[in-house]
Design a protein around this motif. Structure first.
Motif, PDB file in Angstrom:
ATOM      1  N   VAL A   1       0.874  -1.263  -0.020  1.00 40.59           N
ATOM      2  CA  VAL A   1      -0.421  -0.015   0.253  1.00 40.59           C
ATOM      3  C   VAL A   1       1.186   1.335  -0.223  1.00 40.59           C
ATOM      4  CG1 VAL A   1      -1.811   1.038   1.358  1.00 40.59           C
ATOM      5  CG2 VAL A   1      -1.740  -1.077   1.040  1.00 40.59           C
ATOM      6  N   ILE A   2       0.756   1.733  -0.991  1.00 33.31           N
ATOM      7  CA  ILE A   2       1.625   2.919  -1.546  1.00 33.31           C
ATOM      8  C   ILE A   2       0.880   4.710  -0.169  1.00 33.31           C
ATOM      9  CG2 ILE A   2       2.894   4.488  -2.605  1.00 33.31           C
ATOM     10  CD1 ILE A   2       4.015   2.030  -2.651  1.00 33.31           C
ATOM     11  N   VAL A   3       1.471   4.958   0.226  1.00 30.25           N
ATOM     12  CA  VAL A   3       0.663   6.052   0.982  1.00 30.25           C
ATOM     13  C   VAL A   3       1.525   7.316   0.817  1.00 30.25           C
ATOM     14  CG1 VAL A   3       0.178   7.241   3.372  1.00 30.25           C
ATOM     15  CG2 VAL A   3       0.416   4.890   2.850  1.00 30.25           C
ATOM     16  N   SER A   4       0.638   8.597  -0.019  1.00 32.11           N
ATOM     17  CA  SER A   4       1.092   9.752   0.362  1.00 32.11           C
ATOM     18  C   SER A   4       0.338  11.470   0.353  1.00 32.11           C
ATOM     19  CB  SER A   4       1.199   9.609  -1.736  1.00 32.11           C
ATOM     20  OG  SER A   4       2.123  10.741  -1.871  1.00 32.11           O
ATOM     21  N   GLY A   5       1.236  11.975   0.172  1.00 28.38           N
ATOM     22  CA  GLY A   5       0.192  12.703   0.622  1.00 28.38           C
ATOM     23  C   GLY A   5       1.854  14.107   0.774  1.00 28.38           C
ATOM     24  N   VAL A   6       1.036  15.337   1.122  1.00 27.87           N
ATOM     25  CA  VAL A   6       1.631  17.110   0.553  1.00 27.87           C
ATOM     26  C   VAL A   6       1.372  17.524   2.796  1.00 27.87           C
ATOM     27  CG1 VAL A   6       2.229  18.877   0.004  1.00 27.87           C
ATOM     28  CG2 VAL A   6       2.110  17.252  -1.158  1.00 27.87           C
ATOM     29  N   GLY A   7       2.183  18.673   3.036  1.00 28.78           N
ATOM     30  CA  GLY A   7       2.554  19.220   4.338  1.00 28.78           C
ATOM     31  C   GLY A   7       1.791  18.035   5.533  1.00 28.78           C
ATOM     32  N   LYS A   8       0.698  18.653   5.856  1.00 28.23           N
ATOM     33  CA  LYS A   8       0.395  18.111   7.276  1.00 28.23           C
ATOM     34  C   LYS A   8      -0.058  16.693   6.506  1.00 28.23           C
ATOM     35  CE  LYS A   8       1.262  21.031  10.072  1.00 28.23           C
ATOM     36  NZ  LYS A   8       1.713  22.048   9.074  1.00 28.23           N
ATOM     37  N   SER A   9      -1.004  16.778   5.762  1.00 28.44           N
ATOM     38  CA  SER A   9      -1.854  15.512   5.322  1.00 28.44           C
ATOM     39  C   SER A   9      -0.484  13.906   4.758  1.00 28.44           C
ATOM     40  CB  SER A   9      -2.384  15.387   4.336  1.00 28.44           C
ATOM     41  OG  SER A   9      -3.521  16.316   4.152  1.00 28.44           O
ATOM     42  N   GLY A  10       0.382  14.369   4.709  1.00 31.76           N
ATOM     43  CA  GLY A  10       1.529  13.881   4.604  1.00 31.76           C
ATOM     44  C   GLY A  10       2.244  13.249   5.535  1.00 31.76           C
ATOM     45  N   LEU A  11       2.087  13.417   6.880  1.00 31.06           N
ATOM     46  CA  LEU A  11       2.232  13.529   8.551  1.00 31.06           C
ATOM     47  C   LEU A  11       1.217  12.792   9.032  1.00 31.06           C
ATOM     48  CD1 LEU A  11       3.797  16.661   9.355  1.00 31.06           C
ATOM     49  CD2 LEU A  11       5.213  15.338   8.525  1.00 31.06           C
ATOM     50  N   ILE A  12       0.601  13.293   8.749  1.00 33.43           N
ATOM     51  CA  ILE A  12      -0.508  11.729   9.169  1.00 33.43           C
ATOM     52  C   ILE A  12      -0.360  10.415   7.639  1.00 33.43           C
ATOM     53  CG2 ILE A  12      -2.860  11.474   9.338  1.00 33.43           C
ATOM     54  CD1 ILE A  12      -2.053  13.381  11.133  1.00 33.43           C
TER      55      ILE A  12
ATOM     56  N   ASN B   1      -9.248  29.160  12.222  1.00 33.59           N
ATOM     57  CA  ASN B   1      -9.741  28.105  11.463  1.00 33.59           C
ATOM     58  C   ASN B   1      -8.588  27.651  10.431  1.00 33.59           C
ATOM     59  OD1 ASN B   1     -11.534  26.109  10.070  1.00 33.59           O
ATOM     60  ND2 ASN B   1     -12.763  27.275   8.672  1.00 33.59           N
ATOM     61  N   LEU B   2      -7.110  28.199  10.292  1.00 32.66           N
ATOM     62  CA  LEU B   2      -5.701  27.643  10.113  1.00 32.66           C
ATOM     63  C   LEU B   2      -4.865  26.662   9.988  1.00 32.66           C
ATOM     64  CD1 LEU B   2      -5.298  31.426   9.745  1.00 32.66           C
ATOM     65  CD2 LEU B   2      -6.516  30.411   7.954  1.00 32.66           C
ATOM     66  N   ALA B   3      -4.688  26.391  11.262  1.00 27.95           N
ATOM     67  CA  ALA B   3      -4.140  25.282  11.540  1.00 27.95           C
ATOM     68  C   ALA B   3      -4.664  23.701  11.250  1.00 27.95           C
ATOM     69  CB  ALA B   3      -3.662  25.574  12.499  1.00 27.95           C
ATOM     70  N   PRO B   4      -4.527  23.011   9.742  1.00 34.90           N
ATOM     71  CA  PRO B   4      -5.061  21.504  10.139  1.00 34.90           C
ATOM     72  C   PRO B   4      -5.160  21.191  11.840  1.00 34.90           C
ATOM     73  CG  PRO B   4      -3.440  22.174   8.446  1.00 34.90           C
ATOM     74  CD  PRO B   4      -3.254  23.133   9.683  1.00 34.90           C
ATOM     75  N   THR B   5      -5.418  20.757  11.987  1.00 35.17           N
ATOM     76  CA  THR B   5      -6.228  20.270  13.964  1.00 35.17           C
ATOM     77  C   THR B   5      -7.678  19.233  13.812  1.00 35.17           C
ATOM     78  OG1 THR B   5      -7.380  22.281  14.275  1.00 35.17           O
ATOM     79  CG2 THR B   5      -4.684  22.383  14.823  1.00 35.17           C
ATOM     80  N   ALA B   6      -8.658  19.553  13.727  1.00 36.32           N
ATOM     81  CA  ALA B   6      -9.721  18.562  13.767  1.00 36.32           C
ATOM     82  C   ALA B   6      -9.619  17.694  12.570  1.00 36.32           C
ATOM     83  CB  ALA B   6     -11.054  19.732  14.291  1.00 36.32           C
TER      84      ALA B   6
ATOM     85  N   LEU C   1     -12.850   8.144   0.006  1.00 37.46           N
ATOM     86  CA  LEU C   1     -13.342   8.308   1.517  1.00 37.46           C
ATOM     87  C   LEU C   1     -13.353   9.595   1.703  1.00 37.46           C
ATOM     88  CD1 LEU C   1     -11.552   5.404   3.293  1.00 37.46           C
ATOM     89  CD2 LEU C   1     -13.540   5.283   2.150  1.00 37.46           C
ATOM     90  N   CYS C   2     -14.123   9.941   2.954  1.00 35.38           N
ATOM     91  CA  CYS C   2     -14.391  11.509   3.139  1.00 35.38           C
ATOM     92  C   CYS C   2     -14.301  11.740   4.320  1.00 35.38           C
ATOM     93  CB  CYS C   2     -15.281  12.385   2.479  1.00 35.38           C
ATOM     94  SG  CYS C   2     -17.031  12.171   2.512  1.00 35.38           S
ATOM     95  N   VAL C   3     -14.140  12.786   5.008  1.00 33.83           N
ATOM     96  CA  VAL C   3     -14.060  13.288   6.396  1.00 33.83           C
ATOM     97  C   VAL C   3     -14.900  14.968   6.464  1.00 33.83           C
ATOM     98  CG1 VAL C   3     -12.030  12.431   7.567  1.00 33.83           C
ATOM     99  CG2 VAL C   3     -12.232  14.760   6.333  1.00 33.83           C
ATOM    100  N   GLY C   4     -15.574  14.719   5.342  1.00 33.04           N
ATOM    101  CA  GLY C   4     -16.774  15.975   5.605  1.00 33.04           C
ATOM    102  C   GLY C   4     -16.127  17.489   5.751  1.00 33.04           C
ATOM    103  N   ASP C   5     -16.797  18.827   5.550  1.00 32.25           N
ATOM    104  CA  ASP C   5     -15.663  19.718   5.556  1.00 32.25           C
ATOM    105  C   ASP C   5     -16.198  20.273   6.618  1.00 32.25           C
ATOM    106  OD1 ASP C   5     -14.940  22.381   4.598  1.00 32.25           O
ATOM    107  OD2 ASP C   5     -16.804  22.450   4.164  1.00 32.25           O
ATOM    108  N   ILE C   6     -15.216  20.616   7.363  1.00 31.77           N
ATOM    109  CA  ILE C   6     -14.340  20.057   8.894  1.00 31.77           C
ATOM    110  C   ILE C   6     -13.865  21.456   9.014  1.00 31.77           C
ATOM    111  CG2 ILE C   6     -13.181  19.485  11.032  1.00 31.77           C
ATOM    112  CD1 ILE C   6     -13.304  16.908   9.641  1.00 31.77           C
TER     113      ILE C   6
END
Length: 335
Positions: free
Chosen positions: A52-63, A157-162, A145-150
């Motif tokens: 399973v190749i996982v990829s993302g940028v920035g905070k999403s990449g860290l997750i 409402n700037l720093a990726p947290t929730a 898959l989606c998590v909704g508009d959080i």
């Protein structure tokens, strides 16, 4: 100078609690969005014979890196690939049997969209997480898959947290659902975690026994007097603080500890030495089987507050005693 005023601390704690509640609410709402796409993702990942190749940028990449680590440690081979590095040679790490797992909350990250387009051309199955099933990334995915508009927990409402909390929870849920589908066992987990605290907790208790029958554990029959069993025990160097009582077949029937002796001497005096131990021992004591894990021993100690736990084989014959201090010395529990 340290501010010792309690009011700012209380305000900070209240603020922190609100942040945590907002993040937990984001996870709760995301859980309501699970549908047949999640089922497809579990099916595809659990049947994957590659990585399973996982990829993302920035905070999403860290997750993504954390989710990839969870997948690997729970039975699904995985590694993280940065989308920018993918465009400069790392695409060679992707095989035809692999599955891609792409993360972008907005679903509009250009680097990730470029990677998704190439993977799609190569017929690599794509699972994604974003905020909407209508995002550009979702449209390039086989299972969106989606998590909704959080709304972020950040006051601005700037720093990726929730959003990152929800993405991590969804990724972990997927990894563990795949692990369950693959019937990943405790033994499998131990093979991947031989070191550290996890490795120690998954060891059989037989591997951490300091007191063993035939070496430094005293056995006695129930018909013997306290004086007799103590005399026999004195011949054993550096013995444990307990004597195991066995029946005529040699199977465990009880335990008599140094603590039992002290309490009896205080209550009855020297006359207790002539009483038979079967009248004084703990009958059918809580015990472990030699194949039980150290984590089982820790649970017993915490639930029953015992200092010595008899260990028997599958047929009930004693093999040793696990002393609570052995767990303390391994820093598996605190005394």
């Amino acid at each position: 100078m340290l501010n010792t005023s309690s009011e700012p601390k209380l305000d900070s704690r209240k603020f922190a609690a609100e942040i945590m509640l907002q993040e937990s609410e984001a996870i709760r709402r995301a859980s309501k969005l699970l549908d047949e796409r999640f089922d497809w993702a579990v099916d595809r990942m659990s049947s994957c014979t590659g990585n399973v190749i996982v990829s993302g940028v920035g905070k999403s990449g860290l997750i993504g890196k954390k989710i990839s680590a969870t997948l690997s440690s729970t039975g699904t081979p995985s590694h993280f690939m940065h989308p920018t590095e993918a465009m400069h040679g790392d695409l060679g790490r992707v095989g035809s049997k692999d599955v891609a797992f792409l993360l972008s909350f907005s679903g509009t990250t250009e680097e990730l969209l470029s990677l998704a387009a190439i993977l799609r051309q190569d017929s690599i199955p794509i699972i994604s997480i974003s905020k909407s099933r209508d995002s550009r990334l979702a449209r390039l995915s086989d299972a969106a898959l989606c998590v909704g508009d959080i709304t972020e927990a950040c006051p601005y409402n700037l720093a990726p947290t929730a959003s990152t909390a929800a993405m991590l929870a969804l990724g972990d849920a997927l990894a563990l659902a795949v692990s369950q589908r693959r019937t990943f066992s405790v033994e499998d987990f131990q093979k991947r975690h031989p070191g550290g605290m996890l490795g120690k907790k998954l060891m059989p208790v037989s591997e951490v026994l300091r007191f063993e029958v035939g070496k430094n554990v005293a056995l006695a029959s129930g018909g013997a007097t306290v004086a007799e069993i103590l005399a026999d025990a004195e011949r054993i160097p550096r013995r444990s603080g307990a004597i195991l009582i066995v029946n005529q077949q040699g199977k465990l029937t009880g335990i008599f500890t140094d603590g039992d002796l002290r309490r009896l001497l205080a209550a009855e005096g020297a006359q207790v030495m002539q009483r038979t131990v079967d009248r004084l021992m703990t009958i059918d004591p809580i015990h472990l089987v030699s194949t039980d894990l150290v984590r089982d021993a820790i649970q017993l100690v915490r639930e029953h507050r015992v200092d010595e736990i008899p260990v028997v084989d599958r047929n009930g014959f004693p093999v040793g005693i696990l002393d609570v201090q052995d767990l303390v010395s391994q820093k598996l529990i605190t005394d």
